[in-house]
Enzyme design. Structure first.
Site, PDB file in Angstrom:
ATOM      1  N   HIS A  40       0.706  -1.176   0.179  1.00 25.23           N
ATOM      2  CA  HIS A  40      -0.049  -0.126   0.036  1.00 25.23           C
ATOM      3  C   HIS A  40       0.728   1.377  -0.134  1.00 25.23           C
ATOM      4  CE1 HIS A  40       0.343   0.910   4.236  1.00 25.23           C
ATOM      5  NE2 HIS A  40       0.619  -0.312   4.607  1.00 25.23           N
ATOM      6  N   ASP A  64      -0.373   4.492   0.667  1.00 29.20           N
ATOM      7  CA  ASP A  64      -0.758   5.452   1.676  1.00 29.20           C
ATOM      8  C   ASP A  64      -0.148   5.226   3.072  1.00 29.20           C
ATOM      9  OD1 ASP A  64      -2.558   3.119   2.138  1.00 29.20           O
ATOM     10  OD2 ASP A  64      -3.565   4.261   3.706  1.00 29.20           O
ATOM     11  N   ASP A 112       6.776   1.263   6.339  1.00 26.53           N
ATOM     12  CA  ASP A 112       5.103   0.902   6.120  1.00 26.53           C
ATOM     13  C   ASP A 112       4.663   1.817   5.306  1.00 26.53           C
ATOM     14  OD1 ASP A 112       2.694   0.021   6.543  1.00 26.53           O
ATOM     15  OD2 ASP A 112       2.665   0.861   8.832  1.00 26.53           O
ATOM     16  N   GLU A 160      -5.112   1.408   3.154  1.00 24.28           N
ATOM     17  CA  GLU A 160      -4.894   0.512   4.100  1.00 24.28           C
ATOM     18  C   GLU A 160      -4.993   1.208   5.173  1.00 24.28           C
ATOM     19  OE1 GLU A 160      -2.965  -2.181   6.898  1.00 24.28           O
ATOM     20  OE2 GLU A 160      -2.196  -0.320   6.133  1.00 24.28           O
ATOM     21  N   GLU A 161      -4.107   2.210   5.567  1.00 24.62           N
ATOM     22  CA  GLU A 161      -3.860   2.876   6.832  1.00 24.62           C
ATOM     23  C   GLU A 161      -5.284   3.562   7.515  1.00 24.62           C
ATOM     24  OE1 GLU A 161      -1.529   2.159   8.813  1.00 24.62           O
ATOM     25  OE2 GLU A 161       0.221   2.157   7.746  1.00 24.62           O
ATOM     26  N   HIS A 174       4.202   3.267  12.152  1.00 26.42           N
ATOM     27  CA  HIS A 174       3.017   4.295  12.964  1.00 26.42           C
ATOM     28  C   HIS A 174       3.492   5.161  14.141  1.00 26.42           C
ATOM     29  CE1 HIS A 174      -0.593   1.370  11.636  1.00 26.42           C
ATOM     30  NE2 HIS A 174       0.499   1.540  10.824  1.00 26.42           N
TER      31      HIS A 174
END
Length: 458
Positions: A95, A97, A128, A163-164, A428
Site C-alpha cells: 500500500h 498510503d 510501512d 490501508e491505513e 506508525h
C-alpha cells in the site's frame, strides 16, 4: 538464473532506494483532513514505476465505491501481465498510503524528508509500506533485466491507497476487478521480520475490533463544587467502566474472548524492552510467554478520547465522554463474536446506571496461514537464500483485515505474508525507519521467488 537475478538486484539497489526516497517525500495520507491530491500524486508516481519495469501488459489507476453511500475510495494501482504456457500468476500487494506523522517535534528529522543515518532510512512510510512497494518494483526490475520479454509468469501488481484508513473500498475493488486479479499466489508485503538479519514468514495475524464508546451520566454539565460527591460525572463512570476490561496483571478480562493455543519461540523480556523502549521501572503486562501475549491472546487499548483539554479544564462535572477502544482478537476467533463479547461485558458493568452507546464499529478477522502449500515452501527457500539465514515462522500482534477479503474472493490462492520491517522500524510512530540491509534481503528474496516461480508449471 539465481545468480543473475542476485546480480541484477545488487545493481538496481541504488536506483530503488532513490525511488523510495522520492515516494517518501509524498505525504499521501488517506484521512479526509489531509490533502487528497498527495495520494493521487503518489498513485501516479507508482504507476509510472510499474510501467517502466517493462513487464506489464496494462497499468491502471483505479478506485472502487465504498459500501453504503456511493463515495469512491482512494486511488489504487493495478498492473497486470497474463500468464503463458501454464505458468502460475503471482499477485504482489503493498500500500502507498501512510499514517499521519503525528507530532513533528518528536521526529529527529522531518517526517517527509528521507534521511539516511546509521544504516537506516528515516521517514514516514519509509518502512510501512513504501518499502514494500519498492521491494516489488525492484524485484520486477531484476526479473525483467534477466528474462526480458521471455517471461511466462503471470503478474498482478496491486498497490492499495487506503490501508491505513481501513481499506474501506477493498472488498468492492476485488469484486470489480476479480478476473484481472485472479492469482495462484498472493504476496502481501506488509509485515515484518524476526530481526534485521533474520527473515520471517508471517503465519498468523490477530484480528481487530475497534469502536467508539460514549458514556453519559448527565443531561448537562454542572458545577463540580456544588454537586461533586453526589452526582457521578461521565469521566468517573468511564474510568470505572474501562478498568473492568483488564485484570490486576493487565491481561484482558472479558469472557468470550478466545486465546489461540500455539507454541512460541524463545523471546526474553530484555529483547522486549529493547525493541519497544520499555523502561526498567515499567513492568510488562499479561501472563504466559511474552510472544503468546502478542501473537495468540487478545488485547484491548484505549487509543483516543474526546474530553476537555488540560488547557481548557474547569471545575465542571462532565456529562459525556467518548473513547476509542481498539481490541486485537486472537487468530481463529471471528471478529464480530469478539466485539459482541466486549459490548456485552461493558453493558453489564455500566457504573451508576450510566448510559452507553456504541458507534463507528470496525471489524476485521485474523489470519492463519496454511503452511503445507508449495508456495510457502518456495518462499522459505527464497528467504533463506536471499538473506543467508533460515526464516522464522512469525506471528504478528497487528492486523491485516483485508486478507480475509482476499481469501473470500480468491479461495484457491496461496497467501504469503512477508515484509521489509524489523523490530526497530517504529511503524506508525515518530522516527519510522527502514533498515537498509533488511530491504536488500527482501528484494533479493522476492526476485529469487519470482524467478523460480517463472519456471514452475501448474
Amino acid at each position: 538464473m539465481d545468480q543473475s537475478l542476485l546480480d541484477a538486484v545488487e545493481g538496481g539497489l541504488p536506483a530503488a532506494l532513490a525511488d523510495l526516497g522520492r515516494l517518501v517525500r509524498i505525504p499521501g495520507i488517506a484521512w479526509p483532513a489531509f490533502d487528497q491530491e498527495q495520494l493521487r500524486l503518489s498513485a501516479r508516481a507508482i504507476a509510472k514505476l510499474a510501467e517502466d519495469t517493462g513487464v506489464f501488459d496494462e497499468v491502471r489507476i483505479l478506485t472502487a465505491e465504498i459500501p453504503g453511500g456511493g463515495e469512491q475510495g482512494q486511488p489504487a494501482i493495478l498492473a497486470t501481465r497474463a500468464a503463458r504456457n501454464g505458468r502460475p500468476t503471482v499477485m504482489l500487494y503493498a500500500h502507498h498510503d501512510v499514517q499521519p506523522p503525528g507530532d513533528d517535534t518528536l521526529w529527529e528529522t522531518p517526517p517527509f524528508e528521507p534521511t539516511v543515518r546509521d544504516g537506516r532510512l528515516y521517514g514516514r512510510g519509509a518502512a510501512d509500506d513504501k518499502a514494500g512497494v519498492m521491494a516489488h518494483i525492484a524485484s520486477l526490475r531484476a526479473l525483467h533485466e534477466v528474462r526480458g520479454d521471455d517471461l511466462d509468469l503471470g503478474l498482478v501488481l496491486f498497490i492499495e491507497g487506503e490501508e491505513e484508513f481501513g481499506s474501506r473500498s477493498f472488498a468492492r475493488f476485488l469484486a470489480d476487478n476479480a478476473d484481472a486479479m485472479r492469482s495462484d499466489v498472493i504476496v502481501v508485503a506488509d509485515s515484518g521480520n524476526w530481526d534485521s538479519e533474520t527473515p520471517a514468514v508471517t503465519v498468523s495475524l490477530r484480528g481487530n475490533a475497534k469502536f467508539h464508546l460514549t458514556v453519559r451520566t448527565l443531561e448537562h454539565a454542572s458545577h463540580s463544587g456544588m454537586f461533586g460527591g453526589a452526582v457521578p460525572d461521565a469521566m468517573l463512570a468511564t474510568i470505572r467502566l474501562l478498568s473492568t476490561l483488564w485484570d490486576e496483571q493487565g491481561a484482558v478480562a472479558v469472557d468470550g474472548l478466545d486465546t489461540r493455543d500455539a507454541a512460541t519461540p524463545d523471546y526474553t523480556e530484555a529483547t522486549l524492552r529493547d525493541e519497544v523502549g520499555l523502561p526498567q521501572g515499567v513492568q510488562p503486562i499479561g501472563d504466559g510467554t511474552i510472544l503468546s501475549r502478542i501473537w495468540n491472546k487478545p488485547s484491548i487499548t484505549v487509543t483516543g478520547i474526546d474530553f476537555t483539554s488540560v488547557e481548557a479544564a474547569s471545575n465542571t462535572l462532565s456529562p459525556e465522554v467518548t473513547v476509542v477502544v481498539s481490541a486485537r482478537v486472537a487468530p481463529g476467533q471471528d471478529a464480530a463474536d469478539a466485539y459482541a463479547a466486549i459490548e456485552r461485558h461493558l453493558r453489564a458493568r455500566a457504573p451508576f446506571g450510566a448510559e452507553l452507546s456504541f458507534s463507528e464499529v470496525d471489524l476485521g478477522d485474523g489470519f492463519l496461514v496454511d503452511t503445507a502449500g508449495w508456495a510457502v515452501a518456495e518462499a522459505r527457500e527464497a528467504l533463506r537464500d536471499g538473506y543467508g539465514k533460515d526464516p522464522v515462522d512469525l506471528g504478528v500482534g497487528g492486523s491485516i483485515p483485508f486478507i480475509s477479503d482476499l481469501v473470500r474472493e480468491f479461495p484457491g490462492a496461496q497467501i504469503l505474508v512477508t515484509g521489509v520491517e524489523d523490530p526497530h522500524s517504529r511503524a506508525h510512530s515518530p522516527n519510522e525507519s527502514l533498515h537498509l540491509e533488511t530491504f536488500r534481503g527482501a528484494v533479493r528474496s522476492e526476485a529469487l521467488l519470482l524467478g523460480r516461480l517463472s519456471e514452475r508449471s501448474l
